[in-house]
Write a protein that holds these residues in place. Structure first.
Motif, PDB file in Angstrom:
ATOM      1  N   HIS A  29      68.527 -12.467  28.578  1.00  0.00           N
ATOM      2  CA  HIS A  29      68.707 -12.712  30.011  1.00  0.00           C
ATOM      3  C   HIS A  29      67.442 -12.357  30.782  1.00  0.00           C
ATOM      4  O   HIS A  29      66.991 -13.118  31.652  1.00  0.00           O
ATOM      5  N   GLN A  32      64.145 -14.570  29.047  1.00  0.00           N
ATOM      6  CA  GLN A  32      64.186 -16.025  28.871  1.00  0.00           C
ATOM      7  C   GLN A  32      65.170 -16.726  29.808  1.00  0.00           C
ATOM      8  O   GLN A  32      65.352 -17.941  29.711  1.00  0.00           O
ATOM      9  N   ASP A  33      65.784 -15.980  30.724  1.00  0.00           N
ATOM     10  CA  ASP A  33      66.772 -16.556  31.639  1.00  0.00           C
ATOM     11  C   ASP A  33      67.923 -17.225  30.892  1.00  0.00           C
ATOM     12  O   ASP A  33      68.429 -18.276  31.292  1.00  0.00           O
ATOM     13  N   THR A  35      71.738 -16.806  29.783  1.00  0.00           N
ATOM     14  CA  THR A  35      72.969 -16.057  30.035  1.00  0.00           C
ATOM     15  C   THR A  35      73.945 -16.314  28.896  1.00  0.00           C
ATOM     16  O   THR A  35      74.292 -17.465  28.615  1.00  0.00           O
ATOM     17  N   PRO A  85      65.592 -21.517  29.960  1.00  0.00           N
ATOM     18  CA  PRO A  85      66.696 -21.111  30.832  1.00  0.00           C
ATOM     19  C   PRO A  85      67.965 -21.913  30.543  1.00  0.00           C
ATOM     20  O   PRO A  85      67.942 -23.146  30.510  1.00  0.00           O
ATOM     21  N   SER A  86      69.060 -21.214  30.318  1.00  0.00           N
ATOM     22  CA  SER A  86      70.307 -21.889  29.958  1.00  0.00           C
ATOM     23  C   SER A  86      71.448 -20.888  29.951  1.00  0.00           C
ATOM     24  O   SER A  86      71.235 -19.680  30.085  1.00  0.00           O
ATOM     25  N   ARG A 125      60.793 -22.336  33.555  1.00  0.00           N
ATOM     26  CA  ARG A 125      61.199 -21.469  34.653  1.00  0.00           C
ATOM     27  C   ARG A 125      60.302 -21.682  35.866  1.00  0.00           C
ATOM     28  O   ARG A 125      59.085 -21.712  35.751  1.00  0.00           O
ATOM     29  N   SER A 153      65.463 -12.404  35.419  1.00  0.00           N
ATOM     30  CA  SER A 153      64.021 -12.232  35.260  1.00  0.00           C
ATOM     31  C   SER A 153      63.277 -12.407  36.572  1.00  0.00           C
ATOM     32  O   SER A 153      62.067 -12.249  36.623  1.00  0.00           O
ATOM     33  N   ASN A 155      63.294 -15.269  38.281  1.00  0.00           N
ATOM     34  CA  ASN A 155      62.878 -16.664  38.424  1.00  0.00           C
ATOM     35  C   ASN A 155      63.984 -17.570  38.961  1.00  0.00           C
ATOM     36  O   ASN A 155      63.819 -18.779  39.013  1.00  0.00           O
ATOM     37  N   GLY A 156      65.104 -16.991  39.356  1.00  0.00           N
ATOM     38  CA  GLY A 156      66.190 -17.799  39.879  1.00  0.00           C
ATOM     39  C   GLY A 156      66.308 -17.674  41.379  1.00  0.00           C
ATOM     40  O   GLY A 156      65.350 -17.911  42.121  1.00  0.00           O
ATOM     41  N   VAL A 471      68.377 -24.368  40.179  1.00  0.00           N
ATOM     42  CA  VAL A 471      68.391 -23.326  39.146  1.00  0.00           C
ATOM     43  C   VAL A 471      69.770 -23.209  38.492  1.00  0.00           C
ATOM     44  O   VAL A 471      70.125 -22.170  37.966  1.00  0.00           O
ATOM     45  N   TYR A 473      71.417 -23.812  35.519  1.00  0.00           N
ATOM     46  CA  TYR A 473      70.981 -24.105  34.163  1.00  0.00           C
ATOM     47  C   TYR A 473      72.101 -24.733  33.338  1.00  0.00           C
ATOM     48  O   TYR A 473      73.283 -24.418  33.531  1.00  0.00           O
TER      49      TYR A 473
END
Length: 481
Positions: A29, A32-33, A35, A85-86, A125, A153, A155-156, A471, A473
């Protein structure tokens, strides 16, 4: 060894496995974003016991308990992939792997199932998107909690500021305290400090500027370095395009209303019609909590059975627009004491269905009763279907919808025979089907739909904001369509 000893040993083993999952989930999380979900429930920032309980919950809807011994190999396989991101549902990975007959290894199956999030396919991202909250009441503070939780991170979505009317002495401290402690939803998960000199609340490292203003025209967002922000208006003061357009000032790109929009303002129910939002649309509404509760199951039932007509009766928790004790109110009955009475009132949810589901031609009527509970409501949806069916068929269908369809983030399912309203405080779904209460007789079906009208609705708001911000994902494995 006795049965008790055997059960306890098994529990301790599962605790150890769940404990080993936490750093993997956290690193994915944070770095690498990604979840990690389990049947649409996030496992990010969850405790050992919470992870085990989430696995056990799968028994209610999937028919059998899911073990951490089954999901850990998929989680470990994800760490070997170049993920972007996903959102990745390891519960769905385990279920689809079990049904796959090709004899693939867990590693190969996982790589194939999440291929859209790896290598050249992965989303890069971005820099993130600024978010401003206009108002800081029940919904505003819950949306703030969710934004802080999902900062990941960085970036969202980034909660940059909250706009409120000027208060009295120690205003900032009191507002921070309301964010920190909530009588219904419990303690804030993290740390909160206050910098009165700069009028800033710092929550889990997120610096949130508190701006005092009585009108949108008084705020210069660029002075705070805010740009291209999405402003979430949770005051409900303005509900038409003309009023909400007041927010469109330098620094603000889009406005999202947390109440039903009027006139030509699009009413969006995520999961149902969020894909209809035009890229250049600057003003939209997330409709009401009740609209979000009834529209997803209504769409699901119409898709499968066809709906000829319907009626929704909501038994709704009391809200801040009612009085604690009898006092004047512009509405006919809402002036009577909310904690002491059941209060018959109106709901706009039925008429709002047409905006969210324009293809549904069935007439839908509605009414509401406010009751003396502070949160969680239930919608009783009575439908006339275009064909006869059975209770078992309907429940099997809705169970599958909650697990495998594009509506699985909106519709949840419970078979608990003793479920009551407090059991659904904190639910992130907009609607929970109560299997035990469901009634079906030929072409008539009555669904009992629980919903946390505060938190579940706030989650829907966040999903809409994520979608319009770019954002939101993708989720893997992809749900069935």
């Amino acid at each position: 060894m006795t049965v008790n000893d055997d059960s306890f040993t098994n529990w301790k083993n599962r605790e150890e496995i769940a404990e080993s999952m936490i750093p993997i989930i956290g690193k994915l999380h944070r770095e690498q974003d990604v979840t990690i979900l389990l049947h649409s429930r996030s496992l990010v920032n969850k405790s050992v016991v919470s992870i085990l309980k989430t696995h056990r919950f799968a028994r209610q809807i999937a028919g059998e308990e899911l073990s951490v011994t089954e999901t850990l190999p998929f989680l470990q396989a994800l760490t070997t992939l170049d993920l972007g991101p996903s959102q990745i549902d390891i519960g769905m990975l385990a279920a689809t792997y079990k049904a796959d007959d090709r004899g693939l290894s867990v590693e190969r199956f996982t790589a194939e199932a999440v291929a859209g999030a790896t290598g050249a396919n992965k989303i890069e991202r971005g820099e993130g998107r600024d978010v401003v909250l206009y108002g800081f009441g029940r919904i505003g503070r819950l949306v703030a909690r969710l934004l802080i939780e999902k900062a990941g991170s960085g970036n969202g979505l980034r909660l940059r500021a909250v706009v409120v009317r000027g208060g009295g002495e120690a205003d900032l401290v009191k507002r921070a305290s309301l964010l920190r402690r909530d009588s219904i939803h419990g303690q804030f998960q993290g740390t909160i400090t206050v910098d009165e000199a700069s009028s800033t609340i710092i929550a889990n490292g997120n610096a949130i500027k508190v701006i005092y203003a009585n009108d949108p025209s008084e705020v210069d967002y660029t002075a705070y370095g805010i740009k291209d922000a999405i402003l979430i208006d949770n005051t409900g003061k303005w509900r038409d395009r003309e009023g909400l357009s007041k927010h469109l000032r330098p620094g603000i790109d889009k406005v999202v209303l947390t109440a039903p929009g009027k006139g030509d303002v699009p009413n969006i129910v995520h999961g149902v019609n969020h894909d209809t939002i035009k890229p250049d649309e600057q003003i939209l509404s997330c409709a009401s909590c009740t609209t979000n509760a009834i529209v997803p199951p209504l769409k699901a039932m119409d898709d499968e059975y066809g709906v000829l007509r319907g009626h929704v009766e909501t038994v709704h928790s009391f809200t801040n627009d009612q009085n604690l004790l009898d006092n004047y109110h512009k509405a006919d009955r809402r002036g009577r004491s909310a904690p002491l009475n059941m209060v018959i009132t109106e709901t706009g949810a039925a008429s709002a269905v047409a905006k969210a589901l324009p293809d549904l031609k069935a007439p839908i009527t509605g009414s509401s009763i406010r009751v003396p509970v502070p949160d969680v409501s239930i919608a009783i949806l009575s439908l006339r279907l275009s064909r006869e069916t059975t209770r078992e068929e309907v429940l099997d269908y809705l169970r599958d919808v909650s697990l495998n369809s594009p509506l699985k983030r909106q519709i949840d399912f419970t078979t608990a025979p003793d479920a009551v309203s407090m059991d659904f405080v904190g639910s992130r779904h907009s609607s929970i089907v109560d299997a035990g209460a469901t009634k079906v007789d030929g072409d008539n079906a009555i669904l009992y739909l629980w919903y946390d009208n505060e938190f579940g609705y706030s989650c829907q708001v966040i999903r809409v904001v994520q979608h319009v911000s770019g954002v939101e994902y993708p989720t893997y494995p992809s749900p069935a369509v």
